[in-house]
Design a protein around this motif. Sequence first.
Motif, PDB file in Angstrom:
ATOM      1  N   ASN A   1       0.802  -1.218   0.000  1.00  0.00           N
ATOM      2  CA  ASN A   1       0.000   0.000   0.000  1.00  0.00           C
ATOM      3  C   ASN A   1       0.840   1.276   0.000  1.00  0.00           C
ATOM      4  N   ALA A   2       2.138   1.148  -0.270  1.00  0.00           N
ATOM      5  CA  ALA A   2       3.004   2.325  -0.191  1.00  0.00           C
ATOM      6  C   ALA A   2       2.584   3.411  -1.171  1.00  0.00           C
ATOM      7  N   LEU A   3       2.261   3.030  -2.396  1.00  0.00           N
ATOM      8  CA  LEU A   3       1.835   4.020  -3.375  1.00  0.00           C
ATOM      9  C   LEU A   3       0.523   4.676  -2.965  1.00  0.00           C
ATOM     10  N   ALA A   4      -0.397   3.858  -2.478  1.00  0.00           N
ATOM     11  CA  ALA A   4      -1.693   4.395  -2.055  1.00  0.00           C
ATOM     12  C   ALA A   4      -1.528   5.339  -0.873  1.00  0.00           C
ATOM     13  N   ALA A   5      -0.625   4.986   0.054  1.00  0.00           N
ATOM     14  CA  ALA A   5      -0.397   5.852   1.215  1.00  0.00           C
ATOM     15  C   ALA A   5       0.185   7.191   0.786  1.00  0.00           C
ATOM     16  N   ALA A   6       1.135   7.169  -0.144  1.00  0.00           N
ATOM     17  CA  ALA A   6       1.726   8.410  -0.635  1.00  0.00           C
ATOM     18  C   ALA A   6       0.686   9.257  -1.349  1.00  0.00           C
ATOM     19  N   ALA A   7      -0.146   8.601  -2.156  1.00  0.00           N
ATOM     20  CA  ALA A   7      -1.216   9.330  -2.852  1.00  0.00           C
ATOM     21  C   ALA A   7      -2.169   9.963  -1.852  1.00  0.00           C
ATOM     22  N   GLY A   8      -2.458   9.242  -0.773  1.00  0.00           N
ATOM     23  CA  GLY A   8      -3.341   9.777   0.256  1.00  0.00           C
ATOM     24  C   GLY A   8      -2.785  11.042   0.892  1.00  0.00           C
ATOM     25  N   HIS A   9      -1.478  11.030   1.191  1.00  0.00           N
ATOM     26  CA  HIS A   9      -0.841  12.221   1.759  1.00  0.00           C
ATOM     27  C   HIS A   9      -0.945  13.406   0.796  1.00  0.00           C
ATOM     28  N   LEU A  10      -0.696  13.139  -0.485  1.00  0.00           N
ATOM     29  CA  LEU A  10      -0.747  14.211  -1.477  1.00  0.00           C
ATOM     30  C   LEU A  10      -2.168  14.743  -1.645  1.00  0.00           C
ATOM     31  N   GLU A  11      -3.144  13.857  -1.640  1.00  0.00           N
ATOM     32  CA  GLU A  11      -4.533  14.284  -1.792  1.00  0.00           C
ATOM     33  C   GLU A  11      -5.007  15.102  -0.599  1.00  0.00           C
ATOM     34  N   GLU A  12      -4.581  14.714   0.595  1.00  0.00           N
ATOM     35  CA  GLU A  12      -4.936  15.487   1.789  1.00  0.00           C
ATOM     36  C   GLU A  12      -4.321  16.882   1.739  1.00  0.00           C
ATOM     37  N   ALA A  13      -3.061  16.957   1.316  1.00  0.00           N
ATOM     38  CA  ALA A  13      -2.404  18.255   1.200  1.00  0.00           C
ATOM     39  C   ALA A  13      -3.088  19.109   0.145  1.00  0.00           C
ATOM     40  N   LEU A  14      -3.480  18.486  -0.945  1.00  0.00           N
ATOM     41  CA  LEU A  14      -4.159  19.214  -2.013  1.00  0.00           C
ATOM     42  C   LEU A  14      -5.493  19.776  -1.538  1.00  0.00           C
ATOM     43  N   ARG A  15      -6.247  18.977  -0.795  1.00  0.00           N
ATOM     44  CA  ARG A  15      -7.538  19.455  -0.273  1.00  0.00           C
ATOM     45  C   ARG A  15      -7.356  20.663   0.644  1.00  0.00           C
ATOM     46  N   ALA A  16      -6.292  20.653   1.415  1.00  0.00           N
ATOM     47  CA  ALA A  16      -6.041  21.759   2.344  1.00  0.00           C
ATOM     48  C   ALA A  16      -5.537  23.004   1.634  1.00  0.00           C
ATOM     49  N   LEU A  17      -4.680  22.827   0.635  1.00  0.00           N
ATOM     50  CA  LEU A  17      -3.970  23.963   0.050  1.00  0.00           C
ATOM     51  C   LEU A  17      -4.611  24.536  -1.215  1.00  0.00           C
ATOM     52  N   ALA A  18      -5.284  23.695  -1.989  1.00  0.00           N
ATOM     53  CA  ALA A  18      -5.786  24.148  -3.290  1.00  0.00           C
ATOM     54  C   ALA A  18      -6.741  25.332  -3.213  1.00  0.00           C
ATOM     55  N   PRO A  19      -7.705  25.366  -2.267  1.00  0.00           N
ATOM     56  CA  PRO A  19      -8.610  26.524  -2.236  1.00  0.00           C
ATOM     57  C   PRO A  19      -7.878  27.844  -2.006  1.00  0.00           C
ATOM     58  N   ALA A  20      -6.884  27.847  -1.124  1.00  0.00           N
ATOM     59  CA  ALA A  20      -6.120  29.075  -0.885  1.00  0.00           C
ATOM     60  C   ALA A  20      -5.325  29.457  -2.126  1.00  0.00           C
ATOM     61  N   CYS A  21      -4.682  28.484  -2.765  1.00  0.00           N
ATOM     62  CA  CYS A  21      -3.935  28.767  -3.992  1.00  0.00           C
ATOM     63  C   CYS A  21      -4.860  29.319  -5.074  1.00  0.00           C
ATOM     64  N   LYS A  22      -6.072  28.779  -5.147  1.00  0.00           N
ATOM     65  CA  LYS A  22      -7.044  29.250  -6.134  1.00  0.00           C
ATOM     66  C   LYS A  22      -7.443  30.693  -5.861  1.00  0.00           C
ATOM     67  N   SER A  23      -7.535  31.084  -4.605  1.00  0.00           N
ATOM     68  CA  SER A  23      -7.919  32.458  -4.276  1.00  0.00           C
ATOM     69  C   SER A  23      -6.872  33.450  -4.782  1.00  0.00           C
ATOM     70  N   PHE A  24      -5.604  33.075  -4.753  1.00  0.00           N
ATOM     71  CA  PHE A  24      -4.550  33.927  -5.312  1.00  0.00           C
ATOM     72  C   PHE A  24      -4.752  34.085  -6.819  1.00  0.00           C
ATOM     73  N   GLN A  25      -5.055  32.979  -7.472  1.00  0.00           N
ATOM     74  CA  GLN A  25      -5.241  33.012  -8.920  1.00  0.00           C
ATOM     75  C   GLN A  25      -6.452  33.857  -9.314  1.00  0.00           C
ATOM     76  N   LEU A  26      -7.527  33.750  -8.557  1.00  0.00           N
ATOM     77  CA  LEU A  26      -8.725  34.536  -8.847  1.00  0.00           C
ATOM     78  C   LEU A  26      -8.460  36.021  -8.649  1.00  0.00           C
ATOM     79  N   ALA A  27      -7.731  36.364  -7.594  1.00  0.00           N
ATOM     80  CA  ALA A  27      -7.406  37.773  -7.338  1.00  0.00           C
ATOM     81  C   ALA A  27      -6.536  38.333  -8.463  1.00  0.00           C
ATOM     82  N   ALA A  28      -5.555  37.562  -8.897  1.00  0.00           N
ATOM     83  CA  ALA A  28      -4.680  38.022  -9.970  1.00  0.00           C
ATOM     84  C   ALA A  28      -5.444  38.174 -11.277  1.00  0.00           C
ATOM     85  N   ALA A  29      -6.323  37.222 -11.565  1.00  0.00           N
ATOM     86  CA  ALA A  29      -7.114  37.294 -12.797  1.00  0.00           C
ATOM     87  C   ALA A  29      -8.017  38.526 -12.786  1.00  0.00           C
ATOM     88  N   ALA A  30      -8.665  38.796 -11.640  1.00  0.00           N
ATOM     89  CA  ALA A  30      -9.531  39.971 -11.533  1.00  0.00           C
ATOM     90  C   ALA A  30      -8.722  41.256 -11.701  1.00  0.00           C
TER      91      ALA A  30
END
Length: 284
Positions: free
Chosen positions: A220-249
Motif C-alpha cells: 500500500n506504499a503508493l496508495a499511502a503516498a497518494a493519500g498524503h498528497l490528496e490530503e495536502a491538495l484538499r487543504a492547500l488548493a482553495p487558498a492557492c485558487k484564491s490567489f489566482q482569482l485575485a490576480a485574474a480579476a
Amino acid sequence: MLSLFSGTESERERLVRASQSLLDSLQGCISATRTLLCILTQHLDTSVSLEPVGGDVDVGENLEHLLRAAQEMHATAEQTDRHVQKNTSRDLYARMASPHTSLQEKGAIVRDFHQATLGIFGSVGGPVVAVLLRNAGLPERLEAALREAEASPVLRLPMDALRRSSEEIARAVSACAAPGGPAGETAAGPPKNGPFSGTGVMQSLGDYLPDALTGRRARNALAAAAGHLEEALRALAPACKSFQLAAAAAEVYMALITEQQPGTGEGPGQNPPGVAHGAAQAKP
C-alpha cells in the motif's frame, strides 16, 4: 528498493494525478503572486519582494514565502484602501470589493470610480487593485491552509519531487513521514540534502523500511503516498485558487482601465502624496 513501491497501474495513476494536481496548484499560486506584485509595483509605486520559490525549495517553505508576500501586499494596499473608502460611496466601494462581478460590471465599476473620484486619484489602477487585495483575504486564507496541512509530510518535499515518477514520489513521501526523517524538521529549516540527493534522508528511509514497508504496508506504499498528497491538495488548493482569482480579476481591471482611458499615464507615482509610500511602510 523500488520494488517495495510497486503497485497496480491505478495506484500509480492516482499518485501521479495527485502529485501533478498539487504541483499545478502551487505553480498557479506562485504565478498569481508574481502577477499581483508586478501590478502593485506599477500602480502603487511600491515594491514588495518575493523570496525564491519553486525548484528545490520545500513545499512548506514555498508557501511560507508566498504568505509573507501576501502579508506585505495586504499591508501595501491597506492605506490606499482606507483612502478609497473615504472618497467613494458605500455602494461603489462594496461593488469594488466584491469578488463576484461580471466583466460588464467591472467595466461599470471602472467608469463609476473614475467619475466619482475625478481629481482625487491620479491613477484609477492603484486604488482599484488596493481595494481588491484588501478584501481578498489572501493572507488569512493561506495561513488557515498551512495550519490545516502543517502535519503533512508533503510540506517537506521539494517542489521538484512532485515531477518525479510514481516510485520516486512514494519514496520521497515515505522518507518525509519516516520517524527521524525530515518530517521532524520545520518548513523554515529543512535539511540541506533533499530526499533524492542526500544520504541522511535515504538512511532514515532505509531504517524505516524493514518495519513500515513490509507485507500489507509495502503493497500500500503508493496508495499511502497518494493519500498524503490528496490530503495536502484538499487543504492547500482553495487558498492557492484564491490567489489566482485575485490576480485574474486584477488583470481584467487593468485591461479595462487601459481600454477606457488610453494614454492616461497609469503607472508609478499617480496616487495622492503619501498614500502609496505610506502604505508600503504599513505593517500587517
